[in-house]
Design an enzyme around this catalytic site. Sequence first.
Site, mmCIF file in Angstrom:
data_model
loop_
_atom_site.group_PDB
_atom_site.id
_atom_site.type_symbol
_atom_site.label_atom_id
_atom_site.label_comp_id
_atom_site.label_asym_id
_atom_site.label_seq_id
_atom_site.Cartn_x
_atom_site.Cartn_y
_atom_site.Cartn_z
ATOM 1 N N TYR A 100 -0.906 10.177 -8.792
ATOM 2 C CA TYR A 100 -0.336 9.075 -8.015
ATOM 3 C C TYR A 100 -1.161 7.820 -8.280
ATOM 4 C CZ TYR A 100 1.026 6.178 -4.036
ATOM 5 O OH TYR A 100 1.473 5.137 -3.248
ATOM 6 N N GLU A 185 4.185 0.901 -7.516
ATOM 7 C CA GLU A 185 3.835 2.305 -7.276
ATOM 8 C C GLU A 185 4.422 3.210 -8.359
ATOM 9 O OE1 GLU A 185 5.944 4.636 -4.193
ATOM 10 O OE2 GLU A 185 3.975 4.945 -3.310
#
Length: 368
Positions: A100, A185
């Site tokens: 992530y 993101e």
Amino acid sequence: MKLYEYLGKKLFYRYDIPVPRGKLVESAGEAAEAAAEFGEVVIKSQVLSGKRGKSGGIAFAATPAEAKDEAEKILKMRLNDVTVDKILVEEKLNIEQELYLAITVDPAARCPLVLASLDGGMDVEEVAEERMIKWPVDTSIGLQNYMIREICRLMGVGGNLQKEFLKFLPKLYKMFRELDAELAEINPLALTPEGLVAADAKVTIDDDALYRHPQLPRVTEKTALELKAEELDLAYVELGGDIAVMANGAGITMATLDMVQHYGGSPANFLDFGGGADIERTAQALELLLGTNPRVLMINIFGGITRCDVVAEAFVKTRESKGIDLPVAFRMVGTNETEGRAILEKAGIQAFSSMDDAVRHAVELSRA
């Protein structure tokens, strides 16, 4: 402004951030053609809501025929009440690990904040605090290599993967800064035999900075009523409940919504029609409320600049002209309160002094 995944990946590509090969398509036949070109593929609905994987909005296919079948299913879906009309067909990556990575804005520190974790993929919100590395960036010096090495050290990353981060993260930071992003993101950030690849993209651009980026596409999530409210310069958001709420001021409107939910009701909208509204503006706001087909109207007026008698007169006139027969809970205090109450009482409408009493009455009416 939130961007669809395919638009976010276009930006990544422009900044030399690796992304999978893919095509945006609008039919099952086009999906099959893309699968014939890429081999095994992943088929991804293009909507702005999250949890696509859990909702069935993402599927894998090994052949063009499978891709066609899966695309047909996805194109018939509504995800979080949004119709899927576009899908992204991408080559299936050989993923060794899902990580992530994101850059967002830390509103308290007023600076970019890098978020990185070895635990990417679904349910990243549930990653333990100590497994999510947070690194604020001083914009006067930018994101330096020693910072990235420290982020990697905190993650427990070294060797070739650290070298990958040293190449990857500066590109993402550059894009974030140059495009005035609020969020960039990547989840999952895929570790493949070829290196790090952005398997997903969630990019949000600061609305107030859009004038500096005329080259960027414009994406809106607003409903027809929200767009109409924007034209009227009214602060309005649809919420999906059955109690239409109107108040004069953002704070009092939020408080009204909270209280409706506190008593078990469901607000249909947020509508702040501002201070000093005249009869015409009040009538425009009321007409917006009716657009959601509510069961009850909840009007909360704290008269200051806004005069209670003006709101009352506008409501009565609009009700008569539009033939509104919905039950209404009215709370009214402040400037010209006595005159406003007289107008409402003449029309057979009771006005409460207490917001608590008015909201409870609105919730009771919604259950009747």
